[in-house]
Design an enzyme around this catalytic site. Sequence first.
Site, PDB file in Angstrom:
ATOM      1  N   ARG A   1       0.649  -1.212   0.332  1.00  0.00           N
ATOM      2  CA  ARG A   1      -0.155   0.047   0.160  1.00  0.00           C
ATOM      3  C   ARG A   1       0.660   1.344   0.058  1.00  0.00           C
ATOM      4  O   ARG A   1       1.705   1.144   1.035  1.00  0.00           O
ATOM      5  CB  ARG A   1      -0.635   0.253   1.530  1.00  0.00           C
TER       6      ARG A   1
ATOM      7  N   THR B   1      -9.910   0.081  -9.461  1.00  0.00           N
ATOM      8  CA  THR B   1      -9.005  -0.466  -8.840  1.00  0.00           C
ATOM      9  C   THR B   1      -9.033  -1.809 -10.138  1.00  0.00           C
ATOM     10  O   THR B   1      -9.422  -1.679 -10.740  1.00  0.00           O
ATOM     11  CB  THR B   1      -9.400  -0.903  -7.180  1.00  0.00           C
TER      12      THR B   1
ATOM     13  N   THR C   1      -4.714  -0.800  -7.010  1.00  0.00           N
ATOM     14  CA  THR C   1      -5.553   0.391  -7.686  1.00  0.00           C
ATOM     15  C   THR C   1      -4.117   1.681  -7.863  1.00  0.00           C
ATOM     16  O   THR C   1      -3.018   1.643  -7.332  1.00  0.00           O
ATOM     17  CB  THR C   1      -5.949   0.704  -6.519  1.00  0.00           C
TER      18      THR C   1
ATOM     19  N   ASP D   1      -7.560   8.428   0.728  1.00  0.00           N
ATOM     20  CA  ASP D   1      -7.952   7.872   1.000  1.00  0.00           C
ATOM     21  C   ASP D   1      -7.921   7.862   2.746  1.00  0.00           C
ATOM     22  O   ASP D   1      -8.146   6.391   4.073  1.00  0.00           O
ATOM     23  CB  ASP D   1      -7.355   6.267   0.256  1.00  0.00           C
TER      24      ASP D   1
ATOM     25  N   SER E   1      -8.297   1.484   3.156  1.00  0.00           N
ATOM     26  CA  SER E   1      -7.918   0.579   2.342  1.00  0.00           C
ATOM     27  C   SER E   1      -9.467   0.109   2.784  1.00  0.00           C
ATOM     28  O   SER E   1      -9.339  -0.986   3.785  1.00  0.00           O
ATOM     29  CB  SER E   1      -7.610  -0.119   1.372  1.00  0.00           C
ATOM     30  N   SER E   2     -10.344  -0.379   1.457  1.00  0.00           N
ATOM     31  CA  SER E   2     -11.026  -0.899   1.134  1.00  0.00           C
ATOM     32  C   SER E   2     -10.936  -2.645   0.390  1.00  0.00           C
ATOM     33  O   SER E   2     -12.026  -3.842   0.709  1.00  0.00           O
ATOM     34  CB  SER E   2     -12.639  -0.626   0.557  1.00  0.00           C
TER      35      SER E   2
END
Length: 549
Positions: free
Chosen positions: A86, A360, A378, A402, A431-432
Amino acid sequence: MLAGCAGGQLGKNNSNEFRQGMVVTASPIASKVGLEILKKGGNAVDAAVAVQFALAVVYPNAGNIGGGGFMVYRSATGEVNTLDFREKAPSLASRDMYLDSIGNPITDKSLYGRLASGIPGSVAGMAEAHQKYGHLKWADLLKPAIDLATNGFKITARQADELNQFKTLFNAQNPEGTALLRMETWAAGDLLVQNELAKTLEAIKENGRSGFYEGWVAERIVAEMAHHKGIVSKEDLKDYQAIWRKPVTGYYKGYHIITMPPPSGGGIALLQLLKSVADFPLKRWGFNSDSTIQVIVEAERRVYADRAAYLGDPDFYNVPVTKLTNDQYVKGRMSSFSWASATPSARIKEGVLQPEHEETTHFSIVDRAGNAVSLTTTLNGSYGSGVVVKGAGFLLNNEMDDFSVKPGSPNMYGLLGGEANAIVPGKRMLSSMTPTIVEKEGKLFMVVGTPGGSTIITSVFQTLLNVIEFDKSMQAAVTAKKFHHQWLPDVVFAEDGAIDSLTVLKLRSKGYPVEFRGSIGRVDAILKTRWGYYQAGADPRGDDQALGW
Protein backbone atom coordinates in the site's frame (compact mmCIF):
# COMPACT_ATOMS: atom_id res chain seq x y z
CA MET A 1 -7.30 -21.67 -23.96
CA LEU A 2 -10.82 -20.48 -23.35
CA ALA A 3 -12.23 -17.09 -22.56
CA GLY A 4 -15.10 -16.17 -20.29
CA CYS A 5 -15.17 -19.46 -18.41
CA ALA A 6 -18.56 -20.43 -17.03
CA GLY A 7 -20.37 -23.55 -15.95
CA GLY A 8 -20.88 -25.15 -12.57
CA GLN A 9 -19.92 -28.14 -10.54
CA LEU A 10 -22.52 -30.36 -12.19
CA GLY A 11 -20.21 -32.67 -14.10
CA LYS A 12 -16.62 -33.76 -14.38
CA ASN A 13 -14.30 -31.94 -16.78
CA ASN A 14 -16.80 -29.39 -17.97
CA SER A 15 -15.49 -27.86 -21.23
CA ASN A 16 -15.12 -24.55 -19.41
CA GLU A 17 -12.92 -25.98 -16.68
CA PHE A 18 -9.17 -26.54 -16.64
CA ARG A 19 -6.71 -28.65 -14.74
CA GLN A 20 -3.31 -26.98 -15.26
CA GLY A 21 -3.95 -23.41 -14.17
CA MET A 22 -6.03 -20.31 -14.66
CA VAL A 23 -5.64 -16.53 -14.89
CA VAL A 24 -8.50 -14.02 -14.59
CA THR A 25 -7.78 -10.31 -15.04
CA ALA A 26 -9.44 -7.08 -16.18
CA SER A 27 -7.67 -7.28 -19.56
CA PRO A 28 -7.62 -10.06 -22.17
CA ILE A 29 -4.05 -9.04 -23.00
CA ALA A 30 -2.88 -9.25 -19.38
CA SER A 31 -4.65 -12.59 -18.95
CA LYS A 32 -2.75 -13.93 -21.96
CA VAL A 33 0.54 -12.67 -20.48
CA GLY A 34 -0.16 -14.47 -17.21
CA LEU A 35 -1.14 -17.72 -18.90
CA GLU A 36 2.00 -17.73 -21.05
CA ILE A 37 4.12 -17.34 -17.92
CA LEU A 38 2.38 -20.35 -16.37
CA LYS A 39 2.96 -22.38 -19.53
CA LYS A 40 6.67 -21.50 -19.44
CA GLY A 41 6.96 -23.07 -16.00
CA GLY A 42 6.34 -19.99 -13.92
CA ASN A 43 4.36 -20.25 -10.71
CA ALA A 44 1.39 -18.15 -9.60
CA VAL A 45 3.63 -15.40 -8.19
CA ASP A 46 5.67 -15.22 -11.40
CA ALA A 47 2.44 -14.84 -13.34
CA ALA A 48 1.18 -12.21 -10.88
CA VAL A 49 4.33 -10.12 -11.34
CA ALA A 50 4.07 -10.31 -15.12
CA VAL A 51 0.36 -9.48 -15.03
CA GLN A 52 0.87 -6.53 -12.69
CA PHE A 53 3.40 -4.90 -15.01
CA ALA A 54 1.35 -5.75 -18.10
CA LEU A 55 -1.71 -4.09 -16.55
CA ALA A 56 0.35 -0.93 -15.99
CA VAL A 57 0.57 -0.78 -19.79
CA VAL A 58 -2.74 -2.13 -21.07
CA TYR A 59 -5.07 -1.03 -18.26
CA PRO A 60 -3.72 2.41 -17.31
CA ASN A 61 -6.82 3.60 -15.45
CA ALA A 62 -6.06 1.18 -12.58
CA GLY A 63 -3.17 -1.11 -13.48
CA ASN A 64 -0.07 0.67 -12.31
CA ILE A 65 3.48 1.08 -11.17
CA GLY A 66 2.60 4.41 -9.58
CA GLY A 67 0.07 3.03 -7.10
CA GLY A 68 -0.05 0.16 -4.63
CA GLY A 69 -2.07 -2.74 -3.33
CA PHE A 70 -2.31 -6.02 -1.45
CA MET A 71 -1.61 -9.66 -2.24
CA VAL A 72 -2.91 -12.80 -0.53
CA TYR A 73 -0.88 -15.93 -1.24
CA ARG A 74 -1.54 -19.60 -0.58
CA SER A 75 1.00 -22.25 -1.56
CA ALA A 76 0.03 -25.68 -2.86
CA THR A 77 1.03 -27.06 0.53
CA GLY A 78 -1.18 -24.64 2.48
CA GLU A 79 1.31 -21.94 3.49
CA VAL A 80 -0.45 -18.58 3.60
CA ASN A 81 0.93 -15.05 3.59
CA THR A 82 -0.13 -11.53 2.74
CA LEU A 83 1.91 -8.73 1.22
CA ASP A 84 1.17 -5.08 1.95
CA PHE A 85 2.48 -2.76 -0.76
CA ARG A 86 0.00 0.00 0.00
CA GLU A 87 1.15 3.57 -0.63
CA LYS A 88 2.37 5.71 2.27
CA ALA A 89 2.06 9.36 3.23
CA PRO A 90 5.21 11.35 2.34
CA SER A 91 7.44 12.59 5.15
CA LEU A 92 6.25 16.17 4.59
CA ALA A 93 2.57 15.20 4.88
CA SER A 94 0.57 16.78 7.69
CA ARG A 95 -2.75 16.14 9.33
CA ASP A 96 -4.50 19.26 7.99
CA MET A 97 -2.77 19.52 4.60
CA TYR A 98 -6.06 19.40 2.65
CA LEU A 99 -8.05 21.84 4.82
CA ASP A 100 -8.77 25.49 4.19
CA SER A 101 -8.18 28.32 6.67
CA ILE A 102 -11.37 27.52 8.60
CA GLY A 103 -10.80 23.77 8.68
CA ASN A 104 -13.01 22.57 5.81
CA PRO A 105 -11.72 19.97 3.30
CA ILE A 106 -10.57 21.27 -0.07
CA THR A 107 -11.73 18.26 -2.07
CA ASP A 108 -9.70 18.75 -5.24
CA LYS A 109 -6.39 18.98 -3.35
CA SER A 110 -6.56 15.33 -2.29
CA LEU A 111 -7.90 14.11 -5.64
CA TYR A 112 -5.94 15.81 -8.42
CA GLY A 113 -2.35 16.81 -9.04
CA ARG A 114 0.95 15.90 -7.40
CA LEU A 115 -0.08 16.74 -3.84
CA ALA A 116 -2.72 13.98 -3.99
CA SER A 117 -0.11 11.24 -4.42
CA GLY A 118 1.23 8.91 -1.78
CA ILE A 119 4.57 7.09 -2.13
CA PRO A 120 4.00 4.32 -4.73
CA GLY A 121 4.31 0.72 -3.57
CA SER A 122 3.62 -1.51 -6.57
CA VAL A 123 7.17 -2.00 -7.81
CA ALA A 124 8.49 -2.73 -4.32
CA GLY A 125 5.63 -5.17 -3.81
CA MET A 126 6.34 -7.09 -7.00
CA ALA A 127 10.07 -7.21 -6.26
CA GLU A 128 9.40 -8.50 -2.74
CA ALA A 129 6.92 -11.13 -3.94
CA HIS A 130 9.32 -12.36 -6.61
CA GLN A 131 12.27 -12.51 -4.24
CA LYS A 132 10.33 -14.64 -1.75
CA TYR A 133 8.28 -16.91 -4.01
CA GLY A 134 9.24 -16.36 -7.66
CA HIS A 135 10.79 -19.00 -9.91
CA LEU A 136 11.45 -17.47 -13.32
CA LYS A 137 13.99 -14.71 -13.96
CA TRP A 138 12.85 -11.17 -13.12
CA ALA A 139 13.77 -9.91 -16.58
CA ASP A 140 11.56 -12.52 -18.23
CA LEU A 141 8.58 -11.30 -16.23
CA LEU A 142 9.08 -7.67 -17.32
CA LYS A 143 9.58 -8.42 -21.00
CA PRO A 144 5.89 -8.80 -21.97
CA ALA A 145 5.03 -5.41 -20.48
CA ILE A 146 8.02 -3.76 -22.17
CA ASP A 147 7.04 -5.22 -25.52
CA LEU A 148 3.45 -4.03 -25.10
CA ALA A 149 4.55 -0.51 -24.19
CA THR A 150 7.08 -0.34 -27.05
CA ASN A 151 4.99 -1.88 -29.82
CA GLY A 152 1.64 -0.66 -28.59
CA PHE A 153 -1.66 -2.48 -28.26
CA LYS A 154 -5.12 -1.94 -29.70
CA ILE A 155 -7.45 -0.33 -27.20
CA THR A 156 -10.99 -1.57 -26.64
CA ALA A 157 -14.15 0.47 -27.17
CA ARG A 158 -14.47 0.81 -23.39
CA GLN A 159 -10.90 2.14 -23.12
CA ALA A 160 -11.45 4.58 -25.98
CA ASP A 161 -14.50 6.01 -24.19
CA GLU A 162 -12.52 6.34 -20.94
CA LEU A 163 -9.55 8.07 -22.55
CA ASN A 164 -11.88 10.53 -24.27
CA GLN A 165 -13.79 11.10 -21.05
CA PHE A 166 -10.60 11.92 -19.13
CA LYS A 167 -9.06 14.14 -21.79
CA THR A 168 -9.80 17.32 -19.83
CA LEU A 169 -8.09 15.93 -16.72
CA PHE A 170 -5.04 14.78 -18.68
CA ASN A 171 -4.73 18.15 -20.39
CA ALA A 172 -5.01 20.01 -17.08
CA GLN A 173 -2.38 17.91 -15.30
CA ASN A 174 -0.02 17.30 -18.22
CA PRO A 175 0.27 20.54 -20.22
CA GLU A 176 3.22 19.18 -22.23
CA GLY A 177 1.25 16.11 -23.28
CA THR A 178 1.25 12.38 -22.59
CA ALA A 179 0.82 9.18 -24.58
CA LEU A 180 -2.73 8.98 -23.21
CA LEU A 181 -3.64 12.19 -25.10
CA ARG A 182 -4.09 12.70 -28.82
CA MET A 183 -5.40 15.49 -31.01
CA GLU A 184 -8.32 13.51 -32.40
CA THR A 185 -10.80 11.35 -30.52
CA TRP A 186 -9.70 7.87 -29.50
CA ALA A 187 -11.56 4.99 -31.17
CA ALA A 188 -11.69 1.23 -30.61
CA GLY A 189 -8.75 -0.44 -32.32
CA ASP A 190 -6.42 2.57 -32.08
CA LEU A 191 -2.83 1.69 -31.19
CA LEU A 192 -1.59 3.03 -27.84
CA VAL A 193 2.22 3.22 -27.80
CA GLN A 194 3.97 4.28 -24.56
CA ASN A 195 7.69 4.70 -25.21
CA GLU A 196 8.42 6.63 -22.01
CA LEU A 197 6.75 3.92 -19.94
CA ALA A 198 8.81 1.31 -21.82
CA LYS A 199 12.00 3.09 -20.70
CA THR A 200 10.85 3.02 -17.08
CA LEU A 201 10.01 -0.67 -17.31
CA GLU A 202 13.47 -1.32 -18.82
CA ALA A 203 15.05 0.39 -15.80
CA ILE A 204 13.01 -1.82 -13.48
CA LYS A 205 13.95 -4.89 -15.50
CA GLU A 206 17.66 -4.09 -15.25
CA ASN A 207 17.79 -2.86 -11.66
CA GLY A 208 14.79 -4.32 -9.84
CA ARG A 209 13.16 -2.08 -7.23
CA SER A 210 16.12 0.34 -7.27
CA GLY A 211 15.35 0.99 -10.94
CA PHE A 212 12.21 2.76 -9.74
CA TYR A 213 12.96 4.06 -6.25
CA GLU A 214 16.43 5.30 -7.12
CA GLY A 215 18.23 6.51 -10.25
CA TRP A 216 16.74 8.50 -13.10
CA VAL A 217 13.12 7.32 -12.59
CA ALA A 218 13.15 8.50 -8.97
CA GLU A 219 14.68 11.78 -10.12
CA ARG A 220 11.82 12.22 -12.58
CA ILE A 221 9.26 11.64 -9.83
CA VAL A 222 10.95 14.15 -7.52
CA ALA A 223 11.24 16.70 -10.34
CA GLU A 224 7.53 16.28 -11.05
CA MET A 225 6.83 17.00 -7.39
CA ALA A 226 9.19 19.98 -7.18
CA HIS A 227 7.68 21.71 -10.19
CA HIS A 228 4.07 21.29 -9.15
CA LYS A 229 3.85 21.56 -5.34
CA GLY A 230 4.06 17.82 -4.65
CA ILE A 231 5.85 16.54 -1.55
CA VAL A 232 7.19 13.02 -2.32
CA SER A 233 10.97 13.22 -1.81
CA LYS A 234 13.96 11.17 -2.92
CA GLU A 235 14.27 9.86 0.64
CA ASP A 236 10.58 8.87 0.69
CA LEU A 237 11.10 6.75 -2.40
CA LYS A 238 14.34 5.13 -1.27
CA ASP A 239 12.96 4.30 2.18
CA TYR A 240 9.71 2.71 1.00
CA GLN A 241 9.31 -0.99 1.88
CA ALA A 242 6.60 -3.54 1.15
CA ILE A 243 5.68 -5.55 4.27
CA TRP A 244 4.69 -9.18 4.79
CA ARG A 245 1.82 -9.39 7.26
CA LYS A 246 -0.05 -12.22 8.96
CA PRO A 247 -3.42 -12.83 7.27
CA VAL A 248 -6.67 -12.36 9.12
CA THR A 249 -8.61 -15.61 9.03
CA GLY A 250 -11.92 -16.99 10.11
CA TYR A 251 -14.59 -19.55 9.29
CA TYR A 252 -17.98 -19.45 7.64
CA LYS A 253 -19.93 -22.72 7.83
CA GLY A 254 -16.80 -24.83 7.47
CA TYR A 255 -15.11 -22.64 4.86
CA HIS A 256 -11.78 -21.17 5.94
CA ILE A 257 -11.47 -17.50 4.91
CA ILE A 258 -7.93 -16.16 4.39
CA THR A 259 -7.89 -12.44 3.74
CA MET A 260 -5.99 -9.18 4.06
CA PRO A 261 -5.23 -7.56 7.45
CA PRO A 262 -5.00 -3.79 8.07
CA PRO A 263 -4.25 -1.33 6.60
CA SER A 264 -6.85 -3.06 4.46
CA GLY A 265 -10.17 -2.69 6.18
CA GLY A 266 -11.63 -5.22 3.79
CA GLY A 267 -10.52 -8.44 5.47
CA ILE A 268 -11.87 -7.61 8.93
CA ALA A 269 -15.10 -6.26 7.44
CA LEU A 270 -15.55 -9.40 5.33
CA LEU A 271 -15.17 -11.67 8.37
CA GLN A 272 -17.58 -9.51 10.36
CA LEU A 273 -20.16 -9.65 7.57
CA LEU A 274 -19.93 -13.41 7.24
CA LYS A 275 -20.24 -13.89 11.00
CA SER A 276 -23.17 -11.44 11.07
CA VAL A 277 -25.30 -13.52 8.69
CA ALA A 278 -24.10 -17.02 9.64
CA ASP A 279 -27.07 -17.79 11.91
CA PHE A 280 -29.71 -16.76 9.37
CA PRO A 281 -31.22 -19.19 6.80
CA LEU A 282 -30.13 -17.32 3.69
CA LYS A 283 -30.27 -20.46 1.54
CA ARG A 284 -33.92 -21.03 2.44
CA TRP A 285 -34.85 -17.38 1.94
CA GLY A 286 -33.16 -17.29 -1.46
CA PHE A 287 -30.95 -15.02 -3.53
CA ASN A 288 -31.84 -11.31 -3.18
CA SER A 289 -35.11 -11.99 -1.38
CA ASP A 290 -36.41 -9.28 0.93
CA SER A 291 -35.33 -11.14 4.09
CA THR A 292 -31.88 -11.89 2.67
CA ILE A 293 -31.36 -8.27 1.64
CA GLN A 294 -32.62 -6.92 4.98
CA VAL A 295 -30.20 -9.04 7.02
CA ILE A 296 -27.27 -8.24 4.73
CA VAL A 297 -28.00 -4.50 4.78
CA GLU A 298 -28.26 -4.44 8.57
CA ALA A 299 -24.94 -6.30 8.81
CA GLU A 300 -23.27 -3.92 6.36
CA ARG A 301 -24.56 -0.86 8.20
CA ARG A 302 -22.94 -1.99 11.46
CA VAL A 303 -19.70 -3.21 9.91
CA TYR A 304 -19.06 0.03 8.02
CA ALA A 305 -19.68 2.01 11.21
CA ASP A 306 -16.96 -0.07 12.89
CA ARG A 307 -14.68 0.46 9.90
CA ALA A 308 -14.92 4.22 10.24
CA ALA A 309 -14.01 4.16 13.91
CA TYR A 310 -11.50 1.38 14.44
CA LEU A 311 -9.50 0.68 11.27
CA GLY A 312 -6.19 2.19 10.18
CA ASP A 313 -2.51 1.42 9.66
CA PRO A 314 -1.47 -1.10 12.35
CA ASP A 315 2.04 0.39 12.41
CA PHE A 316 0.52 3.59 13.80
CA TYR A 317 -2.69 2.47 15.49
CA ASN A 318 -3.51 -0.57 17.58
CA VAL A 319 -6.29 -2.08 15.47
CA PRO A 320 -8.43 -4.37 17.70
CA VAL A 321 -8.64 -7.20 15.14
CA THR A 322 -9.49 -10.00 17.58
CA LYS A 323 -12.19 -8.02 19.34
CA LEU A 324 -13.83 -6.83 16.12
CA THR A 325 -14.02 -10.36 14.73
CA ASN A 326 -15.12 -12.03 17.97
CA ASP A 327 -18.27 -14.10 17.42
CA GLN A 328 -20.10 -12.72 20.46
CA TYR A 329 -19.24 -9.13 19.59
CA VAL A 330 -20.56 -9.54 16.04
CA LYS A 331 -23.73 -11.30 17.18
CA GLY A 332 -24.27 -8.59 19.76
CA ARG A 333 -24.09 -5.95 17.05
CA MET A 334 -26.80 -7.76 15.07
CA SER A 335 -29.12 -8.16 18.06
CA SER A 336 -30.38 -4.58 17.82
CA PHE A 337 -32.12 -4.72 14.47
CA SER A 338 -35.86 -5.24 14.03
CA TRP A 339 -37.61 -7.15 11.25
CA ALA A 340 -40.35 -4.55 11.36
CA SER A 341 -38.29 -1.60 10.19
CA ALA A 342 -34.86 -0.43 9.13
CA THR A 343 -32.38 0.70 11.76
CA PRO A 344 -31.57 4.33 10.87
CA SER A 345 -27.84 4.73 10.37
CA ALA A 346 -27.98 7.90 12.44
CA ARG A 347 -28.67 5.65 15.44
CA ILE A 348 -25.81 3.28 14.64
CA LYS A 349 -22.38 4.02 16.06
CA GLU A 350 -19.30 1.87 16.32
CA GLY A 351 -19.61 -1.02 18.73
CA VAL A 352 -18.28 -0.86 22.28
CA LEU A 353 -15.30 -3.22 22.47
CA GLN A 354 -14.76 -5.11 25.68
CA PRO A 355 -11.48 -5.17 27.83
CA GLU A 356 -10.36 -3.48 16.65
CA HIS A 357 -16.09 6.41 -9.54
CA GLU A 358 -14.44 3.51 -8.25
CA GLU A 359 -11.27 2.32 -9.96
CA THR A 360 -9.04 -0.43 -8.78
CA THR A 361 -8.21 -3.73 -10.45
CA HIS A 362 -8.07 -7.28 -9.20
CA PHE A 363 -6.72 -10.52 -10.61
CA SER A 364 -6.78 -14.13 -9.48
CA ILE A 365 -4.24 -16.78 -10.50
CA VAL A 366 -3.77 -20.47 -9.77
CA ASP A 367 -0.82 -22.43 -11.22
CA ARG A 368 -0.32 -26.05 -12.17
CA ALA A 369 0.90 -27.04 -8.70
CA GLY A 370 -2.02 -25.35 -6.95
CA ASN A 371 -0.27 -22.19 -5.69
CA ALA A 372 -2.75 -19.31 -5.63
CA VAL A 373 -2.54 -15.52 -5.72
CA SER A 374 -5.32 -13.03 -5.06
CA LEU A 375 -4.06 -9.51 -5.79
CA THR A 376 -5.83 -6.16 -5.77
CA THR A 377 -4.04 -2.99 -6.81
CA THR A 378 -5.09 0.59 -7.36
CA LEU A 379 -4.38 4.21 -8.22
CA ASN A 380 -7.54 5.06 -6.21
CA GLY A 381 -9.63 7.10 -8.67
CA SER A 382 -9.74 6.20 -12.33
CA TYR A 383 -6.35 7.26 -13.76
CA GLY A 384 -5.33 8.30 -10.25
CA SER A 385 -4.31 11.92 -9.86
CA GLY A 386 -4.29 12.41 -13.63
CA VAL A 387 -0.55 13.13 -13.50
CA VAL A 388 1.76 11.25 -15.86
CA VAL A 389 5.38 11.56 -14.73
CA LYS A 390 7.16 13.51 -17.45
CA GLY A 391 9.79 11.41 -19.19
CA ALA A 392 8.79 8.25 -17.29
CA GLY A 393 5.32 7.70 -18.71
CA PHE A 394 3.36 6.35 -15.74
CA LEU A 395 0.42 7.71 -13.78
CA LEU A 396 0.65 8.79 -10.16
CA ASN A 397 -1.97 7.74 -7.62
CA ASN A 398 -4.36 9.96 -5.66
CA GLU A 399 -4.36 7.69 -2.61
CA MET A 400 -3.99 10.52 -0.09
CA ASP A 401 -7.78 10.91 -0.39
CA ASP A 402 -8.11 7.51 1.31
CA PHE A 403 -6.93 9.05 4.57
CA SER A 404 -9.42 10.79 6.79
CA VAL A 405 -8.63 14.20 5.33
CA LYS A 406 -10.74 15.51 8.17
CA PRO A 407 -12.04 12.85 10.60
CA GLY A 408 -15.78 12.62 10.12
CA SER A 409 -15.75 13.95 6.53
CA PRO A 410 -16.36 11.54 3.62
CA ASN A 411 -13.76 10.69 0.96
CA MET A 412 -14.44 10.36 -2.78
CA TYR A 413 -16.41 7.14 -2.16
CA GLY A 414 -18.53 8.64 0.62
CA LEU A 415 -16.68 6.65 3.27
CA LEU A 416 -16.17 8.24 6.64
CA GLY A 417 -13.00 7.81 8.66
CA GLY A 418 -11.87 8.62 12.15
CA GLU A 419 -8.72 9.37 14.09
CA ALA A 420 -7.35 5.89 13.35
CA ASN A 421 -6.99 6.90 9.70
CA ALA A 422 -5.81 10.51 10.12
CA ILE A 423 -2.84 11.67 8.01
CA VAL A 424 0.58 11.01 9.56
CA PRO A 425 3.93 11.03 7.70
CA GLY A 426 4.97 7.48 6.74
CA LYS A 427 1.52 6.06 7.46
CA ARG A 428 -0.41 3.82 5.06
CA MET A 429 -3.94 4.92 4.27
CA LEU A 430 -6.90 2.65 5.04
CA SER A 431 -8.25 0.65 2.11
CA SER A 432 -11.33 -1.37 1.22
CA MET A 433 -9.38 -3.80 -0.98
CA THR A 434 -10.27 -7.37 -0.05
CA PRO A 435 -8.18 -9.97 -1.89
CA THR A 436 -9.26 -13.30 -0.44
CA ILE A 437 -8.54 -17.02 -0.67
CA VAL A 438 -10.97 -19.64 0.66
CA GLU A 439 -10.24 -23.20 1.73
CA LYS A 440 -12.66 -26.08 2.11
CA GLU A 441 -11.61 -29.10 4.16
CA GLY A 442 -8.01 -27.88 4.10
CA LYS A 443 -7.86 -27.60 0.31
CA LEU A 444 -8.00 -24.63 -2.04
CA PHE A 445 -11.58 -23.70 -2.84
CA MET A 446 -11.74 -20.14 -4.18
CA VAL A 447 -9.58 -17.15 -5.13
CA VAL A 448 -11.58 -13.92 -5.25
CA GLY A 449 -11.41 -10.13 -5.22
CA THR A 450 -12.70 -7.04 -6.97
CA PRO A 451 -12.22 -3.33 -7.59
CA GLY A 452 -14.97 -0.90 -6.65
CA GLY A 453 -13.94 1.52 -3.91
CA SER A 454 -16.32 1.23 -0.97
CA THR A 455 -18.27 -1.54 -2.75
CA ILE A 456 -15.28 -3.92 -2.80
CA ILE A 457 -16.08 -5.49 0.56
CA THR A 458 -19.76 -6.08 -0.16
CA SER A 459 -19.06 -7.40 -3.67
CA VAL A 460 -16.61 -10.03 -2.36
CA PHE A 461 -19.06 -10.86 0.45
CA GLN A 462 -21.99 -11.39 -1.91
CA THR A 463 -19.89 -13.39 -4.37
CA LEU A 464 -18.95 -15.80 -1.57
CA LEU A 465 -22.59 -16.11 -0.51
CA ASN A 466 -23.65 -16.67 -4.12
CA VAL A 467 -21.48 -19.79 -4.27
CA ILE A 468 -21.75 -21.11 -0.71
CA GLU A 469 -25.40 -20.31 0.04
CA PHE A 470 -27.07 -20.06 -3.35
CA ASP A 471 -25.18 -22.79 -5.21
CA LYS A 472 -24.17 -20.62 -8.14
CA SER A 473 -21.28 -21.50 -10.44
CA MET A 474 -18.26 -19.22 -10.28
CA GLN A 475 -19.30 -17.31 -13.39
CA ALA A 476 -22.90 -17.01 -12.28
CA ALA A 477 -21.80 -15.79 -8.84
CA VAL A 478 -19.67 -13.09 -10.44
CA THR A 479 -22.29 -12.07 -12.98
CA ALA A 480 -25.15 -11.89 -10.47
CA LYS A 481 -26.51 -8.39 -9.81
CA LYS A 482 -25.36 -6.89 -6.52
CA PHE A 483 -26.43 -4.31 -3.96
CA HIS A 484 -24.52 -2.26 -1.40
CA HIS A 485 -24.93 -0.39 1.89
CA GLN A 486 -22.12 1.36 3.73
CA TRP A 487 -23.73 2.89 6.84
CA LEU A 488 -23.57 6.44 5.50
CA PRO A 489 -25.18 7.58 3.29
CA ASP A 490 -28.14 5.58 4.58
CA VAL A 491 -29.15 4.21 1.18
CA VAL A 492 -29.35 0.73 -0.32
CA PHE A 493 -27.63 1.08 -3.69
CA ALA A 494 -28.54 -1.66 -6.15
CA GLU A 495 -27.51 -2.45 -9.68
CA ASP A 496 -30.28 -2.07 -12.23
CA GLY A 497 -32.24 -5.33 -12.14
CA ALA A 498 -30.72 -6.59 -8.89
CA ILE A 499 -33.95 -6.41 -6.89
CA ASP A 500 -37.41 -7.07 -8.31
CA SER A 501 -40.15 -4.47 -7.97
CA LEU A 502 -42.17 -6.35 -5.32
CA THR A 503 -39.10 -6.78 -3.11
CA VAL A 504 -38.28 -3.08 -3.53
CA LEU A 505 -41.78 -2.19 -2.31
CA LYS A 506 -41.39 -4.47 0.74
CA LEU A 507 -38.02 -2.95 1.62
CA ARG A 508 -39.16 0.63 1.15
CA SER A 509 -42.23 -0.02 3.32
CA LYS A 510 -39.83 -0.92 6.16
CA GLY A 511 -37.79 2.24 5.68
CA TYR A 512 -35.02 1.02 3.40
CA PRO A 513 -34.40 3.67 0.69
CA VAL A 514 -33.42 1.73 -2.46
CA GLU A 515 -31.66 3.57 -5.26
CA PHE A 516 -30.67 1.93 -8.52
CA ARG A 517 -27.32 2.67 -10.15
CA GLY A 518 -24.85 1.24 -12.65
CA SER A 519 -22.32 -1.51 -12.12
CA ILE A 520 -21.20 -2.55 -8.64
CA GLY A 521 -17.84 -4.31 -8.46
CA ARG A 522 -15.90 -6.13 -11.14
CA VAL A 523 -15.11 -9.48 -9.56
CA ASP A 524 -12.50 -11.83 -11.02
CA ALA A 525 -12.44 -15.20 -9.30
CA ILE A 526 -11.42 -18.84 -9.57
CA LEU A 527 -13.20 -21.84 -8.05
CA LYS A 528 -11.70 -25.30 -7.65
CA THR A 529 -14.42 -27.87 -8.25
CA ARG A 530 -14.85 -31.07 -6.28
CA TRP A 531 -13.24 -32.92 -9.19
CA GLY A 532 -10.09 -30.81 -9.09
CA TYR A 533 -10.73 -28.57 -12.08
CA TYR A 534 -10.41 -24.78 -12.07
CA GLN A 535 -13.50 -22.82 -12.99
CA ALA A 536 -13.37 -19.05 -13.46
CA GLY A 537 -15.65 -16.09 -13.18
CA ALA A 538 -14.62 -13.16 -15.40
CA ASP A 539 -16.80 -10.13 -14.75
CA PRO A 540 -18.93 -9.10 -17.76
CA ARG A 541 -19.11 -5.56 -16.35
CA GLY A 542 -15.72 -4.96 -17.97
CA ASP A 543 -13.44 -6.38 -20.65
CA ASP A 544 -12.30 -9.03 -18.17
CA GLN A 545 -11.18 -12.42 -19.43
CA ALA A 546 -10.40 -15.81 -17.95
CA LEU A 547 -7.84 -18.06 -19.60
CA GLY A 548 -6.94 -21.57 -18.56
CA TRP A 549 -5.05 -24.63 -19.78
